[in-house]
Write an enzyme that holds these catalytic residues in place. Structure first.
Site, PDB file in Angstrom:
ATOM      1  N   TRP A 123       0.803  -1.226   0.000  1.00  0.00           N
ATOM      2  CA  TRP A 123       0.000   0.000   0.000  1.00  0.00           C
ATOM      3  C   TRP A 123       0.834   1.273   0.000  1.00  0.00           C
ATOM      4  CZ3 TRP A 123       2.021   2.232   4.201  1.00  0.00           C
ATOM      5  CH2 TRP A 123       2.450   1.397   5.244  1.00  0.00           C
ATOM      6  N   GLY A 150      11.845  -5.521   2.839  1.00  0.00           N
ATOM      7  CA  GLY A 150      12.068  -4.371   3.714  1.00  0.00           C
ATOM      8  C   GLY A 150      13.494  -3.834   3.668  1.00  0.00           C
ATOM      9  N   GLY A 167      15.579  -8.727  -0.362  1.00  0.00           N
ATOM     10  CA  GLY A 167      14.892  -9.252  -1.543  1.00  0.00           C
ATOM     11  C   GLY A 167      15.778  -9.886  -2.577  1.00  0.00           C
ATOM     12  N   GLU A 183      14.724  -4.056 -10.217  1.00  0.00           N
ATOM     13  CA  GLU A 183      13.603  -3.431 -10.911  1.00  0.00           C
ATOM     14  C   GLU A 183      14.070  -2.107 -11.518  1.00  0.00           C
ATOM     15  OE1 GLU A 183      10.473  -3.391  -7.792  1.00  0.00           O
ATOM     16  OE2 GLU A 183       9.565  -5.010  -8.948  1.00  0.00           O
ATOM     17  N   SER A 198      -3.226  -3.758  -3.516  1.00  0.00           N
ATOM     18  CA  SER A 198      -3.196  -3.799  -2.052  1.00  0.00           C
ATOM     19  C   SER A 198      -4.605  -3.549  -1.535  1.00  0.00           C
ATOM     20  CB  SER A 198      -2.269  -2.723  -1.493  1.00  0.00           C
ATOM     21  OG  SER A 198      -2.566  -2.552  -0.116  1.00  0.00           O
ATOM     22  N   GLU A 199      -5.084  -4.401  -0.663  1.00  0.00           N
ATOM     23  CA  GLU A 199      -6.455  -4.258  -0.155  1.00  0.00           C
ATOM     24  C   GLU A 199      -6.626  -2.997   0.689  1.00  0.00           C
ATOM     25  OE1 GLU A 199      -4.167  -6.512   0.604  1.00  0.00           O
ATOM     26  OE2 GLU A 199      -4.589  -7.598   2.462  1.00  0.00           O
ATOM     27  N   GLU A 256      12.884  -2.983  10.789  1.00  0.00           N
ATOM     28  CA  GLU A 256      12.230  -1.930  10.021  1.00  0.00           C
ATOM     29  C   GLU A 256      11.020  -1.406  10.807  1.00  0.00           C
ATOM     30  OE1 GLU A 256       9.949  -3.099   6.481  1.00  0.00           O
ATOM     31  OE2 GLU A 256      11.152  -1.625   5.405  1.00  0.00           O
ATOM     32  N   CYS A 275      10.455   1.505   2.118  1.00  0.00           N
ATOM     33  CA  CYS A 275      11.440   0.434   2.357  1.00  0.00           C
ATOM     34  C   CYS A 275      12.859   0.970   2.274  1.00  0.00           C
ATOM     35  CB  CYS A 275      11.225  -0.679   1.353  1.00  0.00           C
ATOM     36  SG  CYS A 275      11.056  -0.028  -0.300  1.00  0.00           S
ATOM     37  N   GLU A 322      10.804  -7.683  -3.547  1.00  0.00           N
ATOM     38  CA  GLU A 322      11.296  -6.411  -3.018  1.00  0.00           C
ATOM     39  C   GLU A 322      10.726  -6.298  -1.615  1.00  0.00           C
ATOM     40  OE1 GLU A 322      13.485  -4.617  -4.423  1.00  0.00           O
ATOM     41  OE2 GLU A 322      13.388  -5.263  -6.501  1.00  0.00           O
ATOM     42  N   LYS A 350       6.690  -3.317 -12.144  1.00  0.00           N
ATOM     43  CA  LYS A 350       6.406  -4.719 -12.462  1.00  0.00           C
ATOM     44  C   LYS A 350       5.712  -4.833 -13.821  1.00  0.00           C
ATOM     45  CE  LYS A 350       5.802  -5.542  -7.519  1.00  0.00           C
ATOM     46  NZ  LYS A 350       7.237  -5.560  -7.320  1.00  0.00           N
ATOM     47  N   LYS A 355      -2.470  -7.902  -8.435  1.00  0.00           N
ATOM     48  CA  LYS A 355      -3.229  -8.037  -7.176  1.00  0.00           C
ATOM     49  C   LYS A 355      -2.974  -6.741  -6.427  1.00  0.00           C
ATOM     50  CE  LYS A 355      -3.921  -9.361  -2.793  1.00  0.00           C
ATOM     51  NZ  LYS A 355      -3.854  -8.011  -2.171  1.00  0.00           N
TER      52      LYS A 355
HETATM   53  P1  NAD Z   1       2.393  -7.088   3.096  1.00  0.00           P
HETATM   54  O1  NAD Z   1       3.517  -8.029   2.896  1.00  0.00           O
HETATM   55  O2  NAD Z   1       1.536  -7.241   4.275  1.00  0.00           O
HETATM   56  O3  NAD Z   1       1.395  -7.177   1.841  1.00  0.00           O
HETATM   57  C1  NAD Z   1       1.863  -6.989   0.521  1.00  0.00           C
HETATM   58  C2  NAD Z   1       0.884  -7.635  -0.444  1.00  0.00           C
HETATM   59  O4  NAD Z   1       0.943  -9.048  -0.279  1.00  0.00           O
HETATM   60  C3  NAD Z   1      -0.567  -7.232  -0.234  1.00  0.00           C
HETATM   61  O5  NAD Z   1      -1.171  -7.056  -1.496  1.00  0.00           O
HETATM   62  C4  NAD Z   1      -1.151  -8.444   0.475  1.00  0.00           C
HETATM   63  O6  NAD Z   1      -2.528  -8.626   0.260  1.00  0.00           O
HETATM   64  C5  NAD Z   1      -0.368  -9.572  -0.168  1.00  0.00           C
HETATM   65  N1  NAD Z   1      -0.310 -10.814   0.607  1.00  0.00           N
HETATM   66  C6  NAD Z   1      -0.422 -10.983   1.946  1.00  0.00           C
HETATM   67  N2  NAD Z   1      -0.313 -12.298   2.246  1.00  0.00           N
HETATM   68  C7  NAD Z   1      -0.090 -12.958   1.090  1.00  0.00           C
HETATM   69  C8  NAD Z   1       0.141 -14.324   0.762  1.00  0.00           C
HETATM   70  N3  NAD Z   1       0.149 -15.265   1.675  1.00  0.00           N
HETATM   71  N4  NAD Z   1       0.352 -14.638  -0.538  1.00  0.00           N
HETATM   72  C9  NAD Z   1       0.363 -13.691  -1.488  1.00  0.00           C
HETATM   73  N5  NAD Z   1       0.140 -12.380  -1.234  1.00  0.00           N
HETATM   74  C10 NAD Z   1      -0.086 -12.022   0.043  1.00  0.00           C
HETATM   75  O7  NAD Z   1       3.045  -5.638   2.975  1.00  0.00           O
HETATM   76  P2  NAD Z   1       2.342  -4.231   3.150  1.00  0.00           P
HETATM   77  O8  NAD Z   1       1.978  -4.096   4.579  1.00  0.00           O
HETATM   78  O9  NAD Z   1       1.310  -4.028   2.112  1.00  0.00           O
HETATM   79  O10 NAD Z   1       3.561  -3.240   2.784  1.00  0.00           O
HETATM   80  C11 NAD Z   1       4.526  -2.876   3.711  1.00  0.00           C
HETATM   81  C12 NAD Z   1       5.779  -3.727   3.574  1.00  0.00           C
HETATM   82  O11 NAD Z   1       6.242  -3.675   2.229  1.00  0.00           O
HETATM   83  C13 NAD Z   1       6.919  -3.219   4.402  1.00  0.00           C
HETATM   84  O12 NAD Z   1       7.491  -4.281   5.134  1.00  0.00           O
HETATM   85  C14 NAD Z   1       7.935  -2.690   3.405  1.00  0.00           C
HETATM   86  O13 NAD Z   1       9.252  -2.806   3.784  1.00  0.00           O
HETATM   87  C15 NAD Z   1       7.649  -3.466   2.197  1.00  0.00           C
HETATM   88  N6  NAD Z   1       8.003  -2.692   1.003  1.00  0.00           N
HETATM   89  C16 NAD Z   1       9.130  -2.993   0.298  1.00  0.00           C
HETATM   90  C17 NAD Z   1       9.485  -2.263  -0.812  1.00  0.00           C
HETATM   91  C18 NAD Z   1      10.711  -2.579  -1.635  1.00  0.00           C
HETATM   92  O14 NAD Z   1      10.790  -2.122  -2.765  1.00  0.00           O
HETATM   93  N7  NAD Z   1      11.672  -3.322  -1.121  1.00  0.00           N
HETATM   94  C19 NAD Z   1       8.682  -1.218  -1.225  1.00  0.00           C
HETATM   95  C20 NAD Z   1       7.544  -0.936  -0.500  1.00  0.00           C
HETATM   96  C21 NAD Z   1       7.203  -1.691   0.615  1.00  0.00           C
END
Ligand code: NAD
Length: 495
Positions: free
Chosen positions: A162, A262, A470, A474, A188-189, A397, A295, A260, A172, A186
């Site tokens: 999100w 944390g 990760g 990208e 973000s909800e 993080e 991140c 990608e 992507k 998919k």
């Molecule tokens: P999250 O991992 O909770 O969710 C990310 C996505 O994965 C959502 O769309 C969610 O619905 C989906 N998801 C959840 N469980 C799943 C499963 N079992 N199988 C497949 N998909 C599933 O992350 P978030 O809370 O949306 O975002 C915050 C996190 O993202 C932070 O930890 C941050 O570090 C990381 N982040 C990393 C980068 C990067 O480029 N490295 C960029 C932005 C955010």
């Protein structure tokens, strides 16, 4: 072709996507919905599709059916359609930014317009790269032609977080589409509607079924997307824990995956640094105007002891000036945290710092008062100081507006501290010495190392982490070739 136009009001745009997935260019109602909130007010802004396994499978089947025609469309022709889509997005940028501000709580002026512009820039960048999908010739035998060609993979599943959903989506889907893959996004909800708007415009220009977007929770929608036999590649941005689950799901099918995850990125300010630049670099690098929800946030700032006093004083002055408030107000610099759960996580980290003997916790700026805003989701930019090296606030993080600040005198020691986490996403060094820059960039264990700047993602600058941050890159041509194509070797023998 007439440029498609979205409804002009954010409310009308959100209503367009309530309760549906966008599959094969059509709105397909989902049986269940989930509420999407405006974190700044606590009000519900809409009901998004809450797709289950069967609804997810429908989108995948449609993308799979569209693959043959799209993959056989000449690469430059694909790129031209993608460029057309970028123009359509530009024409509708403001309303998409307005929706993004409502669903993420990020400030419209400092964050959301820029995010939409960067997402479009990335799409536009990849649009021109169709002719770069080149193979190689191999000197195998003088009377044979041995060559490699680049082929698309098939259906790509793109799973989004999100915090910066539009930019991260475009990293992507733009290379995936130009390389000839079809896509199921998919969303973000927590923040799906701006994502739907962008995909909708692209889908109106590309052939039916080439790009699709679904929404739902991770377990009900994301997991089946990873597990489906017709998904040939998963590209994921999100948390480390979910990244591990996605990696396991991909391993079961032996398909490629990009992750990608944390970060806990260090920023090292040397004694010879330009102080003013380093102070602004700390504010932009820590993404304080995104509430630190990044991140790559420069969340561990090591400043040479000779500069610490003026650095802290200038940083304090600048942070005090940041206006925290309504994300839709043009004068606001800093908006809200995405939801109450994340806000609690951040507060719990800060509480752990406050409980630590000798630690300092400095908060800056004024929280908004006396308005309709949801008070619990606004947090002040915060600096932590004097913590032990193994403290959770230094090792984990936080994903909030909280940076750790420490003075250093010994170069070897600060390099060791910079590398002392299990992450490896980004790092920056601030110095006017070329030899310090070259030495430190060689030593830092991070996938994206910058000197005298702390920029965010830029088209054609490869971006991706080491260690638990990760797998894969990208944003670049290299990333498209490595992660959205496969190489086939062909030997022609007419001897
Ligand atoms: P999250 O991992 O909770 O969710 C990310 C996505 O994965 C959502 O769309 C969610 O619905 C989906 N998801 C959840 N469980 C799943 C499963 N079992 N199988 C497949 N998909 C599933 O992350 P978030 O809370 O949306 O975002 C915050 C996190 O993202 C932070 O930890 C941050 O570090 C990381 N982040 C990393 C980068 C990067 O480029 N490295 C960029 C932005 C955010």
């Amino acid at each position: 072709m007439t440029t498609p136009v979205l409804p002009h009001s954010p409310e009308a745009l959100i209503a367009t996507y309530e309760g549906v997935n966008l599959v094969g260019g059509a709105k397909v109602p989902a049986a269940a919905t989930l509420p999407v909130m405006n974190p700044a007010t606590g009000a519900q802004i809409g009901l998004a599709a809450a797709s289950d396994e069967a609804e997810t499978a429908v989108a995948i089947e449609v993308a799979a059916a569209a693959f043959t025609a799209w993959s056989q469309t000449p690469a430059r022709a694909r790129g031209k359609l993608v460029a057309e889509a970028a123009r359509a997005l530009s024409a509708n940028a403001e309303v998409i930014a307005q929706v993004l501000a409502r669903e993420t709580g990020k400030a419209i002026r400092t964050e959301c317009r820029g995010e939409v512009a960067t997402a479009i820039d990335i799409l536009d960048f990849y649009a021109g790269l169709g002719s770069e999908l080149k193979g190689e010739t191999v000197p195998f035998h003088p009377r044979s032609l041995t060559t490699t060609i680049r082929e698309p993979l098939g259906v790509v599943g793109a799973i989004l977080p999100w915090n910066v959903p539009l930019v991260l989506m475009m990293l992507k889907i733009a290379p995936a589409l130009v390389a000839g893959n079809t896509v199921v996004v998919k969303a973000s909800e927590e923040a799906p509607f701006a994502t739907f708007a962008m995909v909708d415009l692209i889908a109106r220009i590309l052939p039916e079924g080439t790009v699709n977007v679904i929404n739902g929770t991770g377990p009900a929608c994301g997991a089946p997307l990873c597990a489906h036999p017709k998904v040939a590649k998963i590209t994921f941005t999100g948390s480390e824990a979910v990244g591990q689950a996605v990696y396991e799901a991909a391993a079961k099918k032996i398909i490629p995956v990009s992750l990608e995850l944390g970060g806990k990125s260090p920023m090292i300010v040397c004694a010879d640094a330009d102080l003013g630049k380093a102070v602004s670099g700390a504010i932009s690098g820590m993404r304080f105007t995104r509430q630190g929800q990044s991140c790559t946030a420069a969340s561990r700032i090591y400043v040479h002891a000779d500069l610490m006093e003026p650095f802290l004083s200038q940083l304090t002055e600048a942070l005090e000036k940041l206006k925290i408030g309504d994300p839709l107000d043009e004068s606001t610099d800093v908006g809200t945290i995405i939801n109450a759960k994340q806000a609690k996580v951040i507060r719990d980290f800060v509480a752990k710092a406050e409980e630590t003997p000798g630690a300092r916790v400095l908060r800056f700026g004024q929280l908004p008062e006396g308005t309709d805003l949801s008070p619990d989701l606004f947090l002040q930019p915060t600096l932590l100081m004097d913590l032990p090296a193994d403290h959770p606030c230094i090792q984990q993080e936080i994903f909030g507006p909280v940076a750790y600040l420490e003075a250093w005198t010994d170069y070897e020691e600060v390099m060791a501290k910079a590398n002392d986490t299990h992450y490896g996403l980004a790092a920056s060094v601030w110095t006017t010495s070329l030899s310090t820059a070259l030495d430190s960039t060689a030593r830092l264990n991070a996938g994206y190392v910058q000197v005298n700047q702390n920029l965010t993602i830029q088209p054609n600058v490869s971006y991706g982490g080491f260690g638990r941050s990760g797998l894969g890159k990208e944003a670049s041509l290299e990333a498209m070739l490595a992660h959205f194509t496969r190489s086939k070797t062909i030997v022609l023998n007419f001897d």
